[in-house]
Write a protein that holds these residues in place. Structure first.
Motif, mmCIF file in Angstrom:
data_model
loop_
_atom_site.group_PDB
_atom_site.id
_atom_site.type_symbol
_atom_site.label_atom_id
_atom_site.label_comp_id
_atom_site.label_asym_id
_atom_site.label_seq_id
_atom_site.Cartn_x
_atom_site.Cartn_y
_atom_site.Cartn_z
ATOM 1 N N ARG A 506 44.743 -16.322 76.547
ATOM 2 C CA ARG A 506 45.711 -15.319 76.108
ATOM 3 C C ARG A 506 46.511 -14.826 77.307
ATOM 4 N N SER A 508 49.449 -12.169 78.628
ATOM 5 C CA SER A 508 49.983 -10.873 78.216
ATOM 6 C C SER A 508 50.917 -10.312 79.279
ATOM 7 N N GLU A 510 52.427 -6.319 80.010
ATOM 8 C CA GLU A 510 52.340 -4.921 79.616
ATOM 9 C C GLU A 510 53.199 -4.085 80.549
ATOM 10 N N PRO A 521 52.234 -2.969 75.198
ATOM 11 C CA PRO A 521 52.466 -4.422 75.197
ATOM 12 C C PRO A 521 53.949 -4.770 75.242
ATOM 13 N N ASP A 524 52.110 -9.666 73.697
ATOM 14 C CA ASP A 524 50.687 -9.431 73.469
ATOM 15 C C ASP A 524 50.029 -10.646 72.822
ATOM 16 N N ASP A 525 48.854 -10.996 73.307
ATOM 17 C CA ASP A 525 48.051 -12.073 72.709
ATOM 18 C C ASP A 525 48.876 -13.352 72.549
#
Length: 635
Positions: A506, A508, A510, A521, A524-525
């Motif tokens: 994953r 990401s 942020e 986020p 995200d993911d």
């Protein structure tokens, strides 16, 4: 966490800075059927609407399915983007020739408008990420070519099937009954029939196979590699004009005298005009594509580059020059420059890649009544290069931003008649054009501007406050250049994701507006999950990207890139959106000729500061209109 590195504050001896903003994000749109300008295409939402309008106008049917959306996008890109070799950016700080091609969507569309197959199809994945959803497009390696597929759902595609959608070769292929688009894997064994432009041509619904050259379809003999997330989208194209600054965009190479050729790409020198061009393209003849019974005709210079020229004359008598200042002291003033376009160059010779050589000219020129010493930084003030004269092109070419430090104080500079001229390359198909007769012109300025930590690696690392590219986490910090309120962030990472990519990792991005106390986020993911049928090989890299907006606030923003698979990064970038504090009026001018006349006609309109979208200007341009340039000036 290490101490934050942010954009320098202005020297404390200065008076408080007020009313120093200029024009943030001015955009124009005409009602030209094909080339209305940036306000029709500067976000994915606007772009999809413009594509749908063109699709319905040409085909007579609305956009109502995945297939319609995909074909409308393909059609539009065919008539706005060409096959040619762009100049590289120095993304990894190792020199242009050792760099990667540009994979960012908006820069490719607005600064270039042309690229080779792998580059343009990589960029295009970002549009389909917005149009259809996560991971539903991919660049695909075939025999001597990089093609493109999109994952369509619904109707005859059921739960989902890959479909060939190659704009670089102007090719889509329908099955024998014309009921759906086929994939590359399906096309390979049926190339002799389905790949033949003369085989049941009605099944193609008006879209000719191999629309640029009949032999192009012969590349589909192999299915070698899939590239998921091979490109990305950064910030939409934004321009910030300071009072005393103009942006003039020329639709033809040569600038005002018709002889000053400034570009950033391969010099084909076609018909004696230096620079990049494409002789087979639907650009500049979009009405001929749908229903064509033959390939696009060969015409030297069918599409060439355009120019975007920024001319800045800072007003040192009123303090308005501070609209562009990032640092100042008694003996120096440092201006910033950034652009969605790419700083171009007049090469020293006619060699194909003379733009990479020295001395180049005309990209950045400083004019003054008497000499002023200066230095330039392209890595956000980390390092500086001394200028050897008034032409600084070799120090900034191929970049989108620079800082210019003038070794004199404002009182001295007020007496030298300073002019800073930056010449960029632009895509002619994104510049607003006039049509015959009465034109309806729209203008809007969002009042926003950008600070960019990237796309070059050194530009991002100037803002690094934690982690590193050689780890699975790195954090940047950005602030507005003069303490303006910030309203959003765009960010992207170039990941070393591996071959094959793990669907379990994953990625990401942020951001934090409270010094790392809480995180929001941006992406995200984000995972790489190959869909449908795939070849044995995958590209070992990928991009993660996203954006978020927030209520206006002061201070700085942290942007953190991380993954849970221990993957390293080739580079990261972040772009902060901020509000210009005190907007200025904008003067818009169009220049054109009619038919064979050499008389240049102009018309202007001044828009008040902070005005909402304005569509009140009606301009009668007469018959047989050829737009020469369009200019926006901050008044």
């Amino acid at each position: 966490m290490n101490p934050a590195r942010t954009i320098p504050a202005l020297a404390s001896w200065l008076l408080p800075i007020t009313a120093v903003a200029g024009v943030g994000d001015p955009q124009i749109k005409t009602d030209h059927a094909w080339y209305p300008g940036e306000l029709a295409m500067s976000t994915f939402e606007r772009l999809a609407e413009t594509q749908a309008e063109a699709w319905e106008r040409v085909t007579g049917k609305p956009v109502s399915s995945d297939e319609d959306r995909a074909l409308a996008s393909w059609f539009w890109r065919n008539v706005h983007y060409a096959h040619a070799e762009e100049g590289r950016g120095d993304y990894f700080d190792e020199g242009f020739e050792k760099s990667d091609w540009n994979r960012e969507y908006w820069h490719g569309l607005f600064a270039h408008g042309f690229a080779l197959c792998g580059t343009t199809h990589s960029q295009w994945t970002a549009e389909f990420q917005a149009l259809l959803g996560h991971g539903r497009s991919r660049a695909v390696g075939v025999a001597g070519h990089n093609s493109f597929e999109v994952f369509l759902e619904g109707g005859t595609y059921g739960d989902g099937r890959w479909a060939l959608l190659d704009h670089d070769l102007s090719t889509v292929v329908f099955d024998a009954d014309g009921t759906r688009l086929v994939s590359i894997e399906e096309l390979i064994p049926a190339l002799g029939t389905l790949g033949d432009p003369d085989y049941r041509p009605d099944r193609q619904r008006g879209w000719r196979i191999a629309g640029l050259h009949r032999d192009d379809v012969g590349v589909f003999t192999d299915f070698r590699v899939a590239e998921y997330f091979a490109g990305y989208a950064g910030p939409p194209p934004m321009v910030h004009l300071r009072r005393g600054e103009t942006l003039r965009r020329y639709l033809r190479p040569g600038l005002d005298d018709g002889k000053t050729f400034v570009f950033w790409g391969r010099n084909y020198n076609t018909d004696g005009i230096p620079g990049p061009e494409r002789s087979r393209s639907w650009v500049n003849q979009p009405d001929r594509m749908f229903g064509s019974k033959s390939e696009a005709p060969y015409r030297p210079g069918q599409v060439r580059y355009a120019n975007a020229v920024f001319t800045y004359r800072p007003d040192f008598s009123t303090g308005r020059y501070r609209e562009g200042v990032v640092d100042e002291g008694p003996g120096h003033v440092t201006f910033e420059f950034s652009s969605p376009y790419v700083i171009a160059a007049t090469p020293p010779d006619e060699s194909p890649w003379g733009i990479y050589e020295s001395p180049c000219r005309n990209g950045l020129v400083i004019r003054s009544d008497r000499p002023v010493a200066s230095r330039v930084s392209t890595d956000r003030g980390t390092t500086w290069q001394q200028a050897g004269g008034n032409d600084l092109t070799d120090l900034v070419k191929g970049h989108q931003q620079y800082w210019l430090r003038l070794e004199a104080g404002a009182p001295e500079l007020s007496e030298v008649g300073l002019e800073i001229r930056t010449v960029c390359q632009a895509n002619v198909a994104t510049i607003p054009r006039l049509r015959d007769g009465e034109n309806i012109i729209a203008f809007a300025a969002s009042g926003q501007a950008l600070v960019s930590a990237g796309p070059n690696r050194d530009q991002a690392l100037a803002h690094a406050v934690d982690g590193s590219l050689d780890s699975s986490s790195v954090t940047l910090e950005l602030a507005a250049p003069r303490g303006e309120d910030i309203t959003g962030i765009h960010a992207a990472s170039h990941n070393l994701s591996g071959n094959p990519p793990s669907p379990d990792v994953r990625y990401s991005i942020e951001c934090s507006t409270d010094g790392g106390g809480t995180w929001t986020p941006v992406a995200d993911d984000w995972r790489i999950v190959p869909q449908g049928s795939n070849p044995k090989q995958f590209w070992s890299q990928s991009f993660t990207y996203g954006a978020t907006a927030f209520e206006p606030l002061g201070g700085s923003v942290l942007v953190r890139f991380s993954n849970d698979g221990g993957k390293k990064y080739r580079r990261v970038e972040a772009h902060l959106v901020y509000e210009t504090a005190d907007p200025a009026p904008s003067k818009v001018t169009f220049a054109w000729v009619n038919g064979d006349s050499s008389e240049l006609r102009t018309a202007s309109r001044t828009y008040p500061a902070a005005a909402p979208k304005d569509t009140s200007w009606r301009l009668d341009a007469g018959p047989d209109v050829q737009t020469r340039w369009v200019e926006i000036a901050a008044e």
